[in-house]
Motif scaffolding. Structure first.
Motif, short mmCIF file in Angstrom:
data_model
loop_
_atom_site.label_atom_id
_atom_site.label_comp_id
_atom_site.label_asym_id
_atom_site.label_seq_id
_atom_site.Cartn_x
_atom_site.Cartn_y
_atom_site.Cartn_z
N MET A 1 0.58 -1.52 -0.62
CA MET A 1 0.18 -0.40 0.14
C MET A 1 0.71 1.42 -0.31
SD MET A 1 -3.15 1.42 0.02
CE MET A 1 -4.36 2.73 0.56
N LEU A 2 1.70 1.20 0.97
CA LEU A 2 2.96 2.68 0.89
C LEU A 2 3.32 2.82 -0.60
CD1 LEU A 2 3.99 4.52 2.60
CD2 LEU A 2 5.69 3.06 3.46
N ALA A 3 3.74 1.42 -0.79
CA ALA A 3 4.82 1.93 -2.68
C ALA A 3 3.26 1.87 -3.04
CB ALA A 3 5.25 0.05 -2.83
N THR A 4 2.50 1.33 -3.39
CA THR A 4 1.82 2.36 -4.24
C THR A 4 1.19 3.86 -4.16
OG1 THR A 4 0.33 0.33 -4.79
CG2 THR A 4 -1.13 2.38 -5.79
N ALA A 5 1.27 4.16 -2.84
CA ALA A 5 1.15 5.60 -2.42
C ALA A 5 2.27 6.30 -3.11
CB ALA A 5 0.54 5.65 -1.12
N ALA A 6 3.72 6.17 -2.77
CA ALA A 6 4.95 6.64 -3.12
C ALA A 6 5.00 6.71 -4.96
CB ALA A 6 5.65 5.90 -2.74
N PHE A 7 4.05 6.04 -5.52
CA PHE A 7 4.49 5.67 -7.42
C PHE A 7 3.03 6.51 -7.14
CE2 PHE A 7 2.05 3.91 -11.11
CZ PHE A 7 3.65 4.12 -11.68
N ILE A 8 1.84 6.31 -6.25
CA ILE A 8 1.36 7.87 -7.57
C ILE A 8 1.78 9.04 -7.53
CG2 ILE A 8 -1.36 8.85 -6.77
CD1 ILE A 8 -2.47 5.66 -6.49
N ALA A 9 2.28 9.20 -5.62
CA ALA A 9 2.39 10.35 -5.53
C ALA A 9 3.59 11.00 -6.27
CB ALA A 9 3.04 10.46 -4.09
N PHE A 10 3.98 10.18 -6.62
CA PHE A 10 5.36 10.57 -8.13
C PHE A 10 5.05 11.52 -9.05
CE2 PHE A 10 8.37 9.34 -11.25
CZ PHE A 10 9.55 9.88 -11.24
N TRP A 11 4.32 10.50 -9.38
CA TRP A 11 3.65 10.97 -10.96
C TRP A 11 2.93 12.00 -10.71
CZ3 TRP A 11 5.72 9.62 -14.66
CH2 TRP A 11 6.57 8.41 -14.59
N VAL A 12 2.43 12.38 -9.39
CA VAL A 12 1.40 13.66 -9.38
C VAL A 12 2.46 14.95 -9.19
CG1 VAL A 12 -0.13 15.03 -7.57
CG2 VAL A 12 -0.39 12.61 -7.74
N ILE A 13 3.72 14.67 -9.10
CA ILE A 13 4.47 15.90 -8.55
C ILE A 13 5.42 15.96 -10.20
CG2 ILE A 13 6.58 16.22 -7.77
CD1 ILE A 13 5.88 14.92 -5.28
N VAL A 14 4.99 14.62 -10.98
CA VAL A 14 5.98 14.85 -12.56
C VAL A 14 5.01 15.82 -12.31
CG1 VAL A 14 6.74 13.89 -13.99
CG2 VAL A 14 7.11 12.88 -11.67
N GLY A 15 3.81 15.54 -12.54
CA GLY A 15 2.21 15.84 -13.99
C GLY A 15 2.35 16.74 -13.55
N LEU A 16 1.74 17.95 -12.36
CA LEU A 16 2.16 19.19 -11.64
C LEU A 16 3.65 20.21 -12.39
CD1 LEU A 16 0.73 20.90 -9.71
CD2 LEU A 16 1.79 20.39 -8.09
N VAL A 17 4.40 19.12 -12.05
CA VAL A 17 5.79 19.96 -12.75
C VAL A 17 5.62 20.46 -13.91
CG1 VAL A 17 8.01 20.50 -13.11
CG2 VAL A 17 6.90 19.41 -10.17
N LEU A 18 5.44 19.26 -15.49
CA LEU A 18 5.11 19.79 -16.31
C LEU A 18 4.14 20.76 -16.68
CD1 LEU A 18 5.54 15.72 -17.68
CD2 LEU A 18 7.20 18.08 -17.32
N PHE A 19 2.98 20.06 -16.09
CA PHE A 19 2.15 21.22 -15.90
C PHE A 19 2.45 22.64 -16.12
CE2 PHE A 19 -2.26 23.40 -14.28
CZ PHE A 19 -2.60 23.42 -15.59
N LEU A 20 2.84 23.07 -14.65
CA LEU A 20 3.38 24.27 -14.39
C LEU A 20 4.30 24.82 -15.54
CD1 LEU A 20 4.02 24.23 -10.84
CD2 LEU A 20 1.85 24.98 -12.20
N LEU A 21 4.78 23.55 -16.08
CA LEU A 21 6.07 24.36 -17.03
C LEU A 21 5.31 24.72 -18.23
CD1 LEU A 21 9.15 21.71 -16.40
CD2 LEU A 21 8.83 24.74 -16.57
N ALA A 22 4.20 24.27 -18.44
CA ALA A 22 3.87 24.15 -19.72
C ALA A 22 2.85 25.50 -19.97
CB ALA A 22 2.98 23.03 -19.66
#
Length: 165
Positions: A1-22
């Motif tokens: 469960m913790l690994a899944t949450a970390a995986f999702i959090a990583f991609w949320v952060i990556v997506g947010l950074v890309l969104f802000l950059l765009a």
């Protein structure tokens, strides 16, 4: 469960950074924007974008996923076919393993490679045998051991209960 949450959090952060950059026109625009705004402005923008990203990027798919599982029974030609627990499991497994190739109205599958199971209406024994042993006829090949044991039995039961109805 913790690994899944970390995986999702990583991609949320990556997506947010890309969104802000765009939004800011690339790295130079992002740097200029961050340097020209006050700390409070930066914090407000980050919170606003985060809330928007979570609402659209996470909440909407989750709500759609929840809404799609309201009825595990099959709906065929306007009729509801009551499925047993084994057949419900078979429906999920069919969608994940068979729907790309085979057509079956009860699973809303319209594969173009394998034969239409609605036309064939195979009995459970034949379906089970095809899943476990595979098939090689004509221009197509169905690999052996796609599923085994109770999973193969569940798919065979689902196909036998719904094919051609």
């Amino acid at each position: 469960m913790l690994a899944t949450a970390a995986f999702i959090a990583f991609w949320v952060i990556v997506g947010l950074v890309l969104f802000l950059l765009a939004l800011r026109g690339g790295p130079r625009g992002m740097r200029a924007t961050l340097q020209s705004q006050s700390r409070a402005g930066n914090r407000t923008a980050l919170i606003g974008f985060s809330v928007f990203y979570i609402a659209v990027g996470v909440a909407v798919p989750v709500l759609l996923g929840i809404g799609n599982s309201d009825s595990a029974d099959a709906h065929i030609n306007g009729q509801t076919v009551q499925l047993t627990q084994q057949e419900r499991e078979g429906r999920e497994l069919f969608g994940a393993n068979c729907a790309n190739c085979h057509t079956l109205a009860a699973a809303r599958a319209s594969g173009q490679v394998g034969p239409s199971l609605d036309v064939l209406r195979p009995p459970a024994e034949l379906t089970y045998d095809a899943i476990v042993r595979g098939r090689q006829r004509g221009g197509g090949t169905m690999p052996a051991r796609l599923l085994e044991g109770s999973q193969a039995e569940a798919v065979a039961a689902f196909v036998a209960a719904t094919a051609g109805r």
